[in-house]
Enzyme design. Structure first.
Site, PDB file in Angstrom:
ATOM      1  N   LEU A   1       0.816  -1.212   0.000  1.00 21.31           N
ATOM      2  CA  LEU A   1       0.000   0.000   0.000  1.00 21.31           C
ATOM      3  C   LEU A   1       0.854   1.268   0.000  1.00 21.31           C
ATOM      4  CD1 LEU A   1      -2.881  -1.039   2.409  1.00 21.31           C
ATOM      5  CD2 LEU A   1      -2.962  -0.781  -0.070  1.00 21.31           C
TER       6      LEU A   1
ATOM      7  N   GLU B   1      12.470  10.476  -1.927  1.00 22.27           N
ATOM      8  CA  GLU B   1      13.053   9.348  -2.667  1.00 22.27           C
ATOM      9  C   GLU B   1      12.025   8.299  -3.078  1.00 22.27           C
ATOM     10  OE1 GLU B   1      16.337  11.374  -0.532  1.00 22.27           O
ATOM     11  OE2 GLU B   1      14.385  10.597   0.131  1.00 22.27           O
TER      12      GLU B   1
END
Length: 617
Positions: A122, A361
């Site tokens: 998720l 990132e």
């Protein structure tokens, strides 16, 4: 003909019930799955397929197709029920859900031609959707839309908020997030329950248009989608729904997540029985080809003179810019460190194909995953240490079969005074563990330039580790380096020990070999620049010839170059004596030379280790 005209006789309420029934049926057939999570979003997705999605299921590679990502990948029974309704799969295949050999896996993967990327972890679907939307707006320059079905539970993931902010910053008006706010997670209520206003405030703060609706009111759903495609910015449809909607035994009930319904027959009867409605999904409205940034040309790699001192990270920047000139499908993505990774050279020469993802990132890697799904060749660069923040995205990219080029600079203790927070010391181990990956660690500028090109067509996750400081250029500019290769830099019939290094430790190994020569000890030196896949043939030959191997790496002892060499000899054959030199203690700030000495991986330590190994009985 519009989608509404195609489906003018279709009862959307009946379609929603069919999708629920089929989610129940396929989960029952497999004895597992997430039917309740599928049932809550059935009306949302049925309306999308019938009236708004533009997709040619017979031509999934059509560049004009919309993109649908199930970020809540556990709702795969709903996705497969939609595919059945669209005629893409049969009812027989639907009932193979989660069974051995079936394309219909527990969470969607690109084994199905209509699935762009694997989901199930998720918090990943929306960030990848941002990448596809960026490609649509700035690279393909086509009017396709990206639809992402999200769950309310995953809005606790930080990666979702990286995606919301990035999409808002870029004003991605081709992106719609449909959030299934069904109140219940795996073990109980979500953080905000049915408070869609709480989500709207947060998402709206990032520049998104937000629409709050009843996710089972078909008229509200229809109006929300129509509003979303006209909003002029990314839109989040926040739909209040009921988990397990339509079946009283499970509707809005805790403890029913991730399992078939208690009584399949009773549930199907309560939902009105099995149906076989067909949705005629409208094809893309535009048939134009994706934009291209010029035509391909011969690659002219940058050349560096032997004997000069050049940082591999600088060679990477020059090489990527050259590759971008030769191959117009190459894209660069930065985590706000382009001046350090040296990707700024690419940004300057190819600004239309450069994307600033800032210090996010997860979004950096996710955007690259999305872009490669559209056929672009992304290179994403940051400090080696910071890829750990996005490791789950890298792991899932391998599940997707994605082709990525990830470049980590500032690796190892050799970066010097910045200290351990900036030192990538686990990156080789992490990337070696990724399925099908290539891990490359060049030791000089010309080798770096060659490997930048070598990974451009690698079918999988390619990781290039670049050194921060200047290193001597030891290879000529015309030398070729291939993935799975190595270089034997010192060799003779009298060799008594083999020194294996990569990157900065190659130079230390060469200096140690010169020192040992003064003691009358002949040492073979191997530059193992391809840490994975490894050149097993050369290593076995060296092990047989010398009987002793010393590996030297600027990396933790676990999982790096030394373990790659050990794996070569871990198949029951006679093995040489192997000694690993690696970083063991936690570094502190010091000069690069001091760091190598303290870690015990400099030339002096290598030479002494060789003497000790040779003196052993």
């Amino acid at each position: 003909m519009t989608a509404t005209e195609l489906n003018h006789d279709l009862d959307l309420a009946e379609l929603g019930q069919q999708l629920r029934v089929d989610a129940v049926r396929c989960s029952a057939a497999s004895g597992s799955g997430h039917p309740t999570s599928s049932m809550s979003a059935a009306d949302l997705m049925g309306t999308l397929f019938a009236r708004y999605l533009r997709y040619d299921f017979d031509e999934p590679g059509n560049p004009g197709n919309d993109h649908l990502i199930f970020s809540k990948g556990h709702a795969s029974p709903l996705l497969y029920a939609l595919y059945k309704a669209a005629g893409a799969i049969t009812d027989e295949e639907l009932l193979t859900f989660r069974q051995e050999g079936s394309r219909l896996e527990g969470h969607p993967t690109p084994r199905l031609p209509w699935v762009d990327v694997a989901t199930g972890s998720l918090g990943q679907g929306l960030p990848v959707g941002v990448g596809i939307a960026l490609a649509g707006k700035h690279l393909d320059r086509l009017p396709y839309r990206v639809w992402v079905l999200c769950g309310d539970s995953e809005l606790a993931e930080g990666s979702m908020w990286e995606a919301f902010e990035h999409a808002g910053h870029e004003r991605l008006d081709n992106l719609v997030a449909v959030v299934d706010v069904n109140r219940l997670g795996q073990r109980g209520p979500t953080r905000h329950g049915w408070d869609t206003a709480a989500y709207a405030r947060r998402i709206g703060a990032f520049g998104w248009h937000t629409i709050e609706i009843d996710g089972h009111d078909l008229a509200q759903i229809d109006r929300a989608y129509d509003e979303a495609i006209r909003a002029g910015r990314p839109t989040a449809v926040l739909a209040r729904t009921v988990k397990g909607a339509g079946v009283a035994a499970v509707a809005d009930q805790e403890g029913k997540h991730g399992k078939p319904l208690p009584s399949t027959d009773d549930a199907i009867a309560e939902l009105g029985g099995v149906r076989d409605l067909r949705v005629r999904v409208a094809g893309p409205e535009h048939g134009s080809a994706p934009h291209r940034f010029g035509s391909a040309s011969a690659l002219e790699r940058p050349a560096f003179e032997i004997g000069t001192q050049v940082a591999p990270r600088a060679a990477f920047g020059a090489a990527l810019a050259a590759l971008g000139t030769a191959r117009p499908e190459v894209v660069g993505l930065d985590g706000e460190v382009a001046d350090s990774t040296r990707m700024e050279r690419f940004a300057t020469e190819h600004p239309e194909r450069f994307f600033q993802c800032y210090i996010a990132e997860q979004q950096l890697v996710a955007a690259a995953v999305g872009m490669q799904a559209r056929g672009w060749i992304p290179y994403a660069a940051t400090f080696a240490a910071f890829f750990t923040r996005a490791y789950d995205f890298i792991r899932m990219a391998a599940v997707s079969g994605a082709d990525l080029r990830l470049v980590g600079s500032h690796a190892g203790v050799a970066i010097g005074q910045d200290g351990p927070s900036q030192m990538g010391l686990e990156d080789i181990a992490a990337f070696r563990a990724v399925h099908g990956s290539a891990v490359l660690y060049p030791c000089d500028a010309n080798q770096t330039a060659a490997l930048v090109a070598a990974i451009s067509d690698y079918p999988g996750i390619g990781y290039l580790r670049t050194t921060r400081g200047d290193l001597p250029v030891i290879y000529g500019p015309d030398e070729e380096f291939t993935i799975a290769g190595s270089r034997v830099l010192r060799s003779s019939d009298a060799d008594q020990v083999t020194l294996v290094g990569a990157g900065v430790t190659v130079h230390e190994a060469l200096a140690a070999a010169d020192e040992l020569r003064g003691d009358g000890i002949a040492a073979r030196v191997i530059d193992l620049y391809s840490v994975k896949p490894v050149d097993a043939v050369t290593l076995r030959e060296a092990g047989q010839a010398t009987g002793r191997i010393i590996t030297v790496e600027d990396h933790w002892a676990e999982g790096g170059l030394g373990d790659a060499v050990l794996d070569v000899f871990a198949h029951g054959d006679a093995a040489p004596t192997i000694l690993k030199l690696a970083v063991h203690g936690m570094p502190a700030s010091a000069s690069p030379a001091e760091q190598l000495r303290t870690a015990g991986i400099d030339r002096t330590a290598i030479a002494q280790a060789a003497r000790t190994l040779l003196a052993a009985p």
